[in-house]
Write an enzyme that holds these catalytic residues in place. Structure first.
Site, short mmCIF file in Angstrom:
data_model
loop_
_atom_site.label_atom_id
_atom_site.label_comp_id
_atom_site.label_asym_id
_atom_site.label_seq_id
_atom_site.Cartn_x
_atom_site.Cartn_y
_atom_site.Cartn_z
N SER A 10 0.85 -1.19 0.00
CA SER A 10 0.00 0.00 0.00
C SER A 10 0.88 1.24 0.00
O SER A 10 2.08 1.16 0.20
CB SER A 10 -0.91 0.00 1.23
OG SER A 10 -0.15 0.26 2.39
N LYS A 11 0.24 2.37 -0.22
CA LYS A 11 1.05 3.57 -0.43
C LYS A 11 1.87 3.99 0.79
O LYS A 11 2.86 4.68 0.65
CB LYS A 11 0.16 4.72 -0.90
CG LYS A 11 -0.87 5.22 0.10
CD LYS A 11 -1.59 6.42 -0.51
CE LYS A 11 -2.63 6.98 0.44
NZ LYS A 11 -3.35 8.10 -0.17
N ARG A 12 1.46 3.53 1.96
CA ARG A 12 2.19 3.92 3.16
C ARG A 12 3.51 3.14 3.31
O ARG A 12 4.40 3.56 4.03
CB ARG A 12 1.32 3.70 4.40
CG ARG A 12 -0.17 3.84 4.11
CD ARG A 12 -1.04 3.81 5.34
NE ARG A 12 -0.91 5.02 6.13
CZ ARG A 12 -0.58 5.01 7.42
NH1 ARG A 12 -0.32 3.88 8.02
NH2 ARG A 12 -0.50 6.14 8.07
N ASP A 13 3.60 1.98 2.64
CA ASP A 13 4.79 1.15 2.79
C ASP A 13 6.05 1.82 2.26
O ASP A 13 7.15 1.55 2.73
CB ASP A 13 4.60 -0.19 2.07
CG ASP A 13 3.45 -0.97 2.66
OD1 ASP A 13 3.32 -0.97 3.89
OD2 ASP A 13 2.68 -1.58 1.90
N TRP B 251 3.75 12.46 -2.83
CA TRP B 251 4.29 11.11 -2.71
C TRP B 251 5.34 10.91 -3.78
O TRP B 251 5.14 11.32 -4.92
CB TRP B 251 3.17 10.08 -2.87
CG TRP B 251 2.07 10.25 -1.88
CD1 TRP B 251 1.04 11.16 -1.96
CD2 TRP B 251 1.88 9.55 -0.65
NE1 TRP B 251 0.24 11.04 -0.86
CE2 TRP B 251 0.71 10.06 -0.04
CE3 TRP B 251 2.59 8.52 -0.02
CZ2 TRP B 251 0.24 9.58 1.18
CZ3 TRP B 251 2.11 8.05 1.19
CH2 TRP B 251 0.96 8.58 1.79
#
Length: 519
Positions: A271-274, A296
RNA sequence: GGCCCGUUCGUCUAGGGGUUAGGACGCCAGGUUUUCAUCCUGGUAGCAGGGGUUCAAAUCCCCUACGGGCUACCA
């Protein structure tokens, strides 16, 4: 119990595939890989790659997301043959512009009794779900009879509700007789579901827009899609789609459900937080959230070549059956096939991503990178012409991961101001400066300052003085770069030129002596 | 919870009845190199567990475990 079986009978002579993202945010690398496999499959079979924008959820629409998707795909070289920008005969390619088609389709189902209208509010449904806990409540054959829908209510009641303007959705009427829906997945083989566990999915929302299931099936049919290549998260709804095709009387396309990309460590899909935690980008190009203003990172801005990024994605779930790993998109297109796609989810490995980038950078020597380095250098105001860029590339290509690492290496274009103290302490002796003084005189006397000439003179000097390489070369390197590692010092001196080399040598010696005196 | 999909070195994977289970990344060691890097050589490390079937199972079947996905008027 009868098995419904629909095998792919379609010949491979009219391959049409689509990538169908929702403009709810930036495309992440999993999405790019799905697009890549579709693109490759189309190329492998002389088919058509279509980009369709699935913007049927008004609530999740994100400004700029569609433009991001087009641009990111373009950067990756995955240009659609048909799509919003590319045009084509099967447009429009935005689902929000195809609503009449879905309305017609839903009416057909309604007329045949294969779908029904449901007036239950989200609140009512939530209450039912809550009440059923810990069991799971479903809108299906066992419950639909007691709910507020056109199956359970009288015709006049339904008419009254509609006259009152009560909002309603259209639901698919899952066949009541339990049967196995069996289909052949191009990656997984035979997949089977019992219809008894399916619920009556909403086809048309109260706002008059279709859900994914309806729009997807209707569009794939009208766009004559031959193969649906999509993420594994769609596998559970594939039986519904098969049932929908059957309800419409259409052949369904071949399905191929791709494994997911998993987090490098820990549980779950990427996911984008990784990216934050792992220090790698999750998106192909930078994305700035229009609401929060947060940016990002993207692979492009990080310095990855699109070819390297795409190659890395290619190998995350596919292999050619032998030990090759380095592919251009064209090479991959020649042998891409769905039966070599692996079935299990793949953990993303940032180290390997870097390796692909390094391989790409070094693969074909300096020449292909001269223009790009020249551009970077110009932006930084380094004053390197193309010849200089070639020389720098020859020296540095095997020591960097990204092209920008080169322009970020300060001593390449400016005399060092920092000198590695540990190295100085260890390698710089009392006599060292004396040797370098003598070396400077030798070099100053050179008429030809080529790498070879410098090397020849340098070696002659060592021999005459009976010195070892290490005694002089490392201090020479420290004086010129401040560091202990780097390219051939003869090449570097030639690159700097005689004047700059001597200048750096003298300044470096002075600076180092200064350091030593303060110790 | 239910349904579905999956499981070979730490990671990506090849192998689909008989293999010394192969490659790549990473890591370690050696060699080449004026240093660093590249490059070369070698090493490390794996068939989730248990039952079957078979002369023979990583490979076929079953069970378990574990991982993943789905279970919205999101896609």
């Amino acid at each position: 119990m009868r098995a419904l079986r629909a095998l792919p009978l379609r010949p491979m002579n009219d391959v049409r595939v689509r990538f169908a993202p929702s403009p709810t945010g930036p495309l992440h690398m999993g999405g790019v890989r799905t697009a890549l496999y579709n693109w490759l499959f189309a190329r492998a079979h002389g088919g058509t790659f279509i980009l369709r924008i699935e913007d049927t959820d008004q609530g999740r629409f994100v400004e700029g997301a569609e433009a991001y998707i087009e641009e990111a795909l373009a950067w990756c070289g995955l240009t659609p043959d048909e799509g919003v920008q590319a045009g084509g005969d099967c447009g429009p390619y935005r689902q929000s512009e195809r609503t009449a088609l879905y309305q017609d389709a839903v009416q057909t189902l309604l007329d045949q009794g294969l779908a029904y209208e449901a007036f239950d509010t989200p609140e009512e449904l939530n209450a039912l779900r809550k009440a059923a806990e810990p069991d799971v409540w479903q809108y299906d054959a066992s419950t639909r009879g007691g709910l507020r829908n056109s199956l359970a209510l009288g015709a006049d009641e339904v008419a009254q509700l509609k006259a009152d303007g009560a909002p309603f959705v259209v639901r698919f009427k899952t066949p009541e007789a339990d049967e196995a829906v069996v289909f052949e997945d191009a990656i997984r083989g035979e997949v089977s579901f019992q219809t008894a566990v399916l619920d009556d999915k909403v086809l048309m929302k109260a706002d008059g827009l279709p859900t994914y299931h309806l729009a997807n099936v209707v569009d794939d049919h009208h766009m004559r899609i031959s193969h649906v290549i999509r993420g594994e998260e769609w596998l559970p709804s594939a039986p519904l789609h098969v049932l929908l095709y059957r309800a419409f009387g259409w052949d369904h396309p071949v399905f191929a459900h791709l494994p997911l990309i998993l987090k490098p460590t820990g549980n779950g899909k990427l996911s984008k937080r990784d990216g934050d935690a792992g220090g790698f980008p999750v998106f192909p190009t930078n994305w700035t959230d229009p609401k929060s203003g947060d940016t990002w990172p993207g692979y492009r801005e990080q310095g990855y070549a699109p070819e390297a990024f795409v190659n890395m994605l290619l190998m995350l779930g596919w292999n050619p059956g032998d030990e090759r790993e380095l592919f251009s998109a064209e090479e991959a297109a020649e042998e891409f096939s769905l039966d070599r796609v692996v079935k299990s989810g793949a953990r993303f490995n940032p180290d390997k991503a870097k390796w692909f980038q390094e391989q790409h950078l070094r693969g074909s020597g300096s020449a292909p990178h001269v223009a790009a380095l020249h551009k970077l250098a110009s932006e930084k105001g380094l004053g390197w012409d193309e010849d200089a860029c070639t020389q720098v590339l020859d020296m540095m290509l095997e020591r960097v991961t990204f092209l920008h690492d080169i322009v970020d290496t300060a001593w390449l274009h400016a005399a060092p101001t920092d000198f590695n103290a540990k190295l100085v302490k260890k390698k710089w002796k009392d006599q060292t400066s004396g040797y370098l003084e003598d070396l400077a005189s030798e070099l100053a006397a050179l008429e030809d300052f080529s790498s070879e000439a410098v090397e020849t003179r340098f070696k002659a000097f060592l021999e005459a003085k009976e010195l070892g390489f290490g005694q002089v070369l490392l201090p020479f390197r420290i004086a010129l770069t401040g560091e202990g590692g780097g390219p051939s010092m003869f090449d570097f001196a030639a690159f700097l030129g005689q004047e700059a080399t001597l200048q750096r040598l003298r300044d470096g010696m002075a600076a180092v002596e200064e350091m030593r005196n303060h110790d």
